[in-house]
Scaffold this motif. Structure first.
Motif, PDB file in Angstrom:
ATOM      1  N   ALA A 179       0.713  -1.155  -0.005  1.00  0.00           N
ATOM      2  CA  ALA A 179      -0.104   0.070   0.074  1.00  0.00           C
ATOM      3  C   ALA A 179       0.884   1.142  -0.130  1.00  0.00           C
ATOM      4  CB  ALA A 179      -0.968   0.084   1.147  1.00  0.00           C
ATOM      5  N   PHE A 180       1.941   1.185   0.729  1.00  0.00           N
ATOM      6  CA  PHE A 180       2.756   2.311   0.828  1.00  0.00           C
ATOM      7  C   PHE A 180       3.338   2.626  -0.505  1.00  0.00           C
ATOM      8  CE2 PHE A 180       3.710   2.168   5.592  1.00  0.00           C
ATOM      9  CZ  PHE A 180       2.350   2.786   5.787  1.00  0.00           C
ATOM     10  N   HIS A 181       3.657   1.422  -1.464  1.00  0.00           N
ATOM     11  CA  HIS A 181       4.243   1.364  -2.567  1.00  0.00           C
ATOM     12  C   HIS A 181       3.274   2.060  -3.479  1.00  0.00           C
ATOM     13  CE1 HIS A 181       5.549  -0.352  -6.507  1.00  0.00           C
ATOM     14  NE2 HIS A 181       4.354  -0.654  -6.836  1.00  0.00           N
ATOM     15  N   TRP A 182       2.058   1.926  -3.533  1.00  0.00           N
ATOM     16  CA  TRP A 182       1.036   2.467  -4.398  1.00  0.00           C
ATOM     17  C   TRP A 182       1.035   3.910  -4.194  1.00  0.00           C
ATOM     18  CZ3 TRP A 182      -2.855  -1.910  -2.602  1.00  0.00           C
ATOM     19  CH2 TRP A 182      -2.553  -3.168  -3.403  1.00  0.00           C
ATOM     20  N   ASN A 183       1.037   4.321  -2.791  1.00  0.00           N
ATOM     21  CA  ASN A 183       0.539   5.804  -2.271  1.00  0.00           C
ATOM     22  C   ASN A 183       1.577   6.611  -1.990  1.00  0.00           C
ATOM     23  OD1 ASN A 183      -2.233   5.226  -2.648  1.00  0.00           O
ATOM     24  ND2 ASN A 183      -1.953   3.800  -0.987  1.00  0.00           N
TER      25      ASN A 183
ATOM     26  N   GLY B 241       6.223  12.493  -3.399  1.00  0.00           N
ATOM     27  CA  GLY B 241       7.554  13.280  -2.957  1.00  0.00           C
ATOM     28  C   GLY B 241       8.535  13.164  -3.528  1.00  0.00           C
ATOM     29  N   PRO B 242       9.643  13.754  -3.157  1.00  0.00           N
ATOM     30  CA  PRO B 242      10.636  13.748  -4.193  1.00  0.00           C
ATOM     31  C   PRO B 242      11.431  12.445  -4.093  1.00  0.00           C
ATOM     32  CG  PRO B 242      11.176  15.140  -2.078  1.00  0.00           C
ATOM     33  CD  PRO B 242       9.779  14.673  -2.029  1.00  0.00           C
ATOM     34  N   GLN B 243      11.254  11.408  -3.266  1.00  0.00           N
ATOM     35  CA  GLN B 243      11.705  10.227  -3.163  1.00  0.00           C
ATOM     36  C   GLN B 243      10.913   9.157  -3.833  1.00  0.00           C
ATOM     37  OE1 GLN B 243      12.361  10.202   1.157  1.00  0.00           O
ATOM     38  NE2 GLN B 243      14.343  10.509   1.065  1.00  0.00           N
TER      39      GLN B 243
ATOM     40  N   HIS C 116       9.481   4.041  -4.323  1.00  0.00           N
ATOM     41  CA  HIS C 116       8.501   3.052  -4.861  1.00  0.00           C
ATOM     42  C   HIS C 116       9.282   1.698  -5.426  1.00  0.00           C
ATOM     43  CE1 HIS C 116       4.800   2.328  -7.350  1.00  0.00           C
ATOM     44  NE2 HIS C 116       5.736   2.200  -8.496  1.00  0.00           N
ATOM     45  N   LEU C 117      10.208   1.912  -6.192  1.00  0.00           N
ATOM     46  CA  LEU C 117      10.961   0.787  -6.496  1.00  0.00           C
ATOM     47  C   LEU C 117      11.462  -0.112  -5.434  1.00  0.00           C
ATOM     48  CD1 LEU C 117      13.099   1.939  -9.583  1.00  0.00           C
ATOM     49  CD2 LEU C 117      11.024   0.713  -9.910  1.00  0.00           C
ATOM     50  N   MET C 118      11.911   0.431  -4.380  1.00  0.00           N
ATOM     51  CA  MET C 118      12.395  -0.292  -3.270  1.00  0.00           C
ATOM     52  C   MET C 118      11.361  -1.156  -2.645  1.00  0.00           C
ATOM     53  SD  MET C 118      14.732   0.784  -0.007  1.00  0.00           S
ATOM     54  CE  MET C 118      15.952   1.031  -0.828  1.00  0.00           C
ATOM     55  N   LEU C 119      10.363  -0.535  -2.290  1.00  0.00           N
ATOM     56  CA  LEU C 119       9.145  -1.226  -1.814  1.00  0.00           C
ATOM     57  C   LEU C 119       8.423  -2.261  -2.673  1.00  0.00           C
ATOM     58  CD1 LEU C 119       7.183   1.716  -0.056  1.00  0.00           C
ATOM     59  CD2 LEU C 119       9.006   0.138   0.845  1.00  0.00           C
ATOM     60  N   GLU C 120       8.451  -2.050  -3.845  1.00  0.00           N
ATOM     61  CA  GLU C 120       8.353  -3.107  -4.821  1.00  0.00           C
ATOM     62  C   GLU C 120       8.987  -4.437  -4.525  1.00  0.00           C
ATOM     63  OE1 GLU C 120       7.108  -4.163  -9.495  1.00  0.00           O
ATOM     64  OE2 GLU C 120       8.000  -2.142  -9.057  1.00  0.00           O
ATOM     65  N   THR C 121      10.312  -4.325  -4.488  1.00  0.00           N
ATOM     66  CA  THR C 121      11.041  -5.425  -4.281  1.00  0.00           C
ATOM     67  C   THR C 121      10.853  -6.177  -3.111  1.00  0.00           C
ATOM     68  OG1 THR C 121      12.752  -4.378  -5.505  1.00  0.00           O
ATOM     69  CG2 THR C 121      13.435  -6.094  -4.227  1.00  0.00           C
ATOM     70  N   PHE C 122      10.749  -5.352  -1.767  1.00  0.00           N
ATOM     71  CA  PHE C 122      10.232  -5.653  -0.622  1.00  0.00           C
ATOM     72  C   PHE C 122       8.943  -6.540  -0.760  1.00  0.00           C
ATOM     73  CE2 PHE C 122      12.982  -2.325   1.356  1.00  0.00           C
ATOM     74  CZ  PHE C 122      14.223  -2.870   1.254  1.00  0.00           C
TER      75      PHE C 122
ATOM     76  N   LEU D  17      16.287   0.738   3.971  1.00  0.00           N
ATOM     77  CA  LEU D  17      15.432   1.850   4.238  1.00  0.00           C
ATOM     78  C   LEU D  17      16.079   3.126   4.930  1.00  0.00           C
ATOM     79  CD1 LEU D  17      12.139  -0.061   5.078  1.00  0.00           C
ATOM     80  CD2 LEU D  17      12.258   1.715   2.974  1.00  0.00           C
ATOM     81  N   HIS D  18      16.460   2.745   6.097  1.00  0.00           N
ATOM     82  CA  HIS D  18      17.200   3.589   7.010  1.00  0.00           C
ATOM     83  C   HIS D  18      18.417   4.227   6.000  1.00  0.00           C
ATOM     84  CE1 HIS D  18      18.763   5.443  10.661  1.00  0.00           C
ATOM     85  NE2 HIS D  18      19.754   5.297  10.343  1.00  0.00           N
ATOM     86  N   SER D  19      19.394   3.537   5.653  1.00  0.00           N
ATOM     87  CA  SER D  19      20.465   4.126   4.904  1.00  0.00           C
ATOM     88  C   SER D  19      20.049   4.988   3.519  1.00  0.00           C
ATOM     89  CB  SER D  19      21.355   3.242   4.419  1.00  0.00           C
ATOM     90  OG  SER D  19      21.857   2.435   5.557  1.00  0.00           O
ATOM     91  N   SER D  20      18.995   4.707   2.842  1.00  0.00           N
ATOM     92  CA  SER D  20      18.778   5.314   1.712  1.00  0.00           C
ATOM     93  C   SER D  20      17.826   6.583   2.016  1.00  0.00           C
ATOM     94  CB  SER D  20      17.843   4.383   0.995  1.00  0.00           C
ATOM     95  OG  SER D  20      18.860   3.242   0.330  1.00  0.00           O
TER      96      SER D  20
END
Length: 154
Positions: free
Chosen positions: A33-37, A40-42, A47-53, A148-151
């Motif tokens: 859901a966060f991937h979909w929604n 912002g600038p990131q 979006h791509l990182m969350l898709e992988t996860f 997530l934290h590092s990026s």
């Protein structure tokens, strides 16, 4: 070493795996859901990182449910029953990107610890297959939290 996949049921381990499955399902949906929604600038990188996860979490649910079956149990047949076993909370809204990152990082670390605790229990019971599976899932979750934290943390 005890062999659990031959029909011998292990209720405590099945309960642990069911709770892990439930939390994995909650985190899977939150991540998707966060991937979909996300905005912002990131947007694009998050979006791509969350898709992988979420793809990895989807597969993880299947592996955990199949291990429950191999141990002689049944995976919860409904979301209502599944969510009744969850300790991780669902999202009520889609927060800003930096809050998404913090929320998912915290959830991933919490579930990683639950997987490690389950792995220790399984190992103590002589079920190295389950212990290995849960350790691998904890490894993914810890790495995802770190990414997530590092990026995305200033």
């Amino acid at each position: 070493m005890a062999v659990y996949h031959s029909g011998r049921e292990h209720p405590e381990l099945i309960a642990i795996l069911t709770a892990i499955l439930a939390d994995t399902a909650v985190i899977y949906y939150k991540t998707h859901a966060f991937h979909w929604n996300v905005e912002g600038p990131q947007f694009y990188s998050l979006h791509l990182m969350l898709e992988t996860f979420y793809q990895t979490l989807w597969e993880s649910q299947d592996e955990i449910a199949e291990r429950i079956r191999a141990l002689g149990g049944k995976a919860p047949p409904s979301y209502t029953e599944l969510l009744g076993n969850a300790s991780i909370k669902e999202a009520d809204a889609t927060p800003a990107s930096h809050i998404i990152v913090k929320n998912l990082r915290d959830d991933y670390l919490s579930l990683a610890q639950k997987n490690l605790d389950g792995a220790s229990f399984a190992e103590n019971e002589g079920d190295l297959v389950t212990a290995n599976m849960l350790t691998e899932k904890a490894t993914f979750l810890e790495k995802a939290a770190w990414m997530l934290h590092s990026s995305f943390t200033p």
